[in-house]
Design an enzyme around this catalytic site. Sequence first.
Site, short mmCIF file in Angstrom:
data_model
loop_
_atom_site.label_atom_id
_atom_site.label_comp_id
_atom_site.label_asym_id
_atom_site.label_seq_id
_atom_site.Cartn_x
_atom_site.Cartn_y
_atom_site.Cartn_z
N ASP A 66 -11.56 1.97 3.42
CA ASP A 66 -11.88 0.54 3.31
C ASP A 66 -13.39 0.33 3.15
OD1 ASP A 66 -9.71 -1.16 3.22
OD2 ASP A 66 -9.43 -1.21 5.40
N GLN A 111 -5.14 -1.97 9.31
CA GLN A 111 -4.94 -3.31 8.75
C GLN A 111 -5.52 -4.37 9.69
OE1 GLN A 111 -3.43 -3.84 5.61
NE2 GLN A 111 -4.28 -5.87 5.95
N LYS A 164 0.84 -1.20 0.00
CA LYS A 164 0.00 0.00 0.00
C LYS A 164 0.88 1.25 0.00
CE LYS A 164 -3.78 -2.54 2.00
NZ LYS A 164 -4.44 -3.09 3.19
#
Length: 284
Positions: A121, A98, A54
């Site tokens: 997300d 994460q 990322k």
Amino acid sequence: MSAKIISGKEVSAQVKERVKAEADIFTAKTGIVPGLAVIIVGEDPASQIYVRNKHKSCAEMGFKSFQYALPETTSESELLELIDKLNNDKDVHGILVQMPLPKGINENAVINAINPKKDVDAFHPENVGHIMIGDYSFLPGTPAGVMELLASENIDISGKKCVVIGRSNIVGKPMAMLLLHKHGTVTICHSRTKDLPSITREADILVAAIGKLGFVTADMVKEGAVVIDVGINRTPEGKVRGDVDYEAVAGKAGYITPVPGGVGPMTIAMLMQNTLTAAKLSIE
Ligand code: NAD
């Protein structure tokens, strides 16, 4: 029959090119450089690879990338404090925590703490609700990436029988919803589904998001079907492979995505798109 391979490597490169071009125009107009904050808690090796990728993609896009690697012993309140700080940081447009998080930290509490406008997300209940209604700013990266892969081959979803194996909040459920928005007739299968092969054999479009190596075998697939493999698993030799028995299914399907090089790179490309969207939302 030998399936056409849908390359996530190629399609993700196109998406990133599109996002970079759009971002350059946005930055030239506003002076704002999109910024993504990624928080990782603990030492999970797979998570560390995802976070590195990322960061690399942000650099390719010219985005700012803020990394927070917190120790395994971090408490929920410490993590929530950091999220609160990032929610109020003007340079941070997207916040990603994460998953999975260490035991003792409530994932829902963490997701709920992220400002929905920075929730790249798209896991926050507010964004999930928007997705349900079909009026959204963000889509979760993985299902959105699958939709891009289907679009890249002009695969028509309308009226097609779509079967999604897996019902997680991050893949299976939103995946089913996106296929439904495109007028697919969608069935969601899961660990309690009875006679799964009889359902998957009906699928024109089959999405596997289970997390079990080689779970989808050729006898579970209809001749000519589109097979999308979301799974990421390790073989005993340490190789990365999907949920689909690739060689055998490729001999029967019409289209197939490989692992690696299929859905994985799409997820990150869509995250870049969401980061740009978040930067745009910050001035609305
Ligand atoms: P999860 O463990 O949350 O969900 C797995 C789902 O599979 C569950 O809903 C369960 O009901 C279903 N399942 C389990 N065993 C089954 C069985 N025997 N028959 C039918 N269904 C069964 O996993 P997830 O987070 O949704 O991820 C699924 C897979 O996708 C994993 O391999 C994960 O690593 C991978 N993944 C890949 C990406 C990517 O970018 N490519 C992103 C997210 C997840």
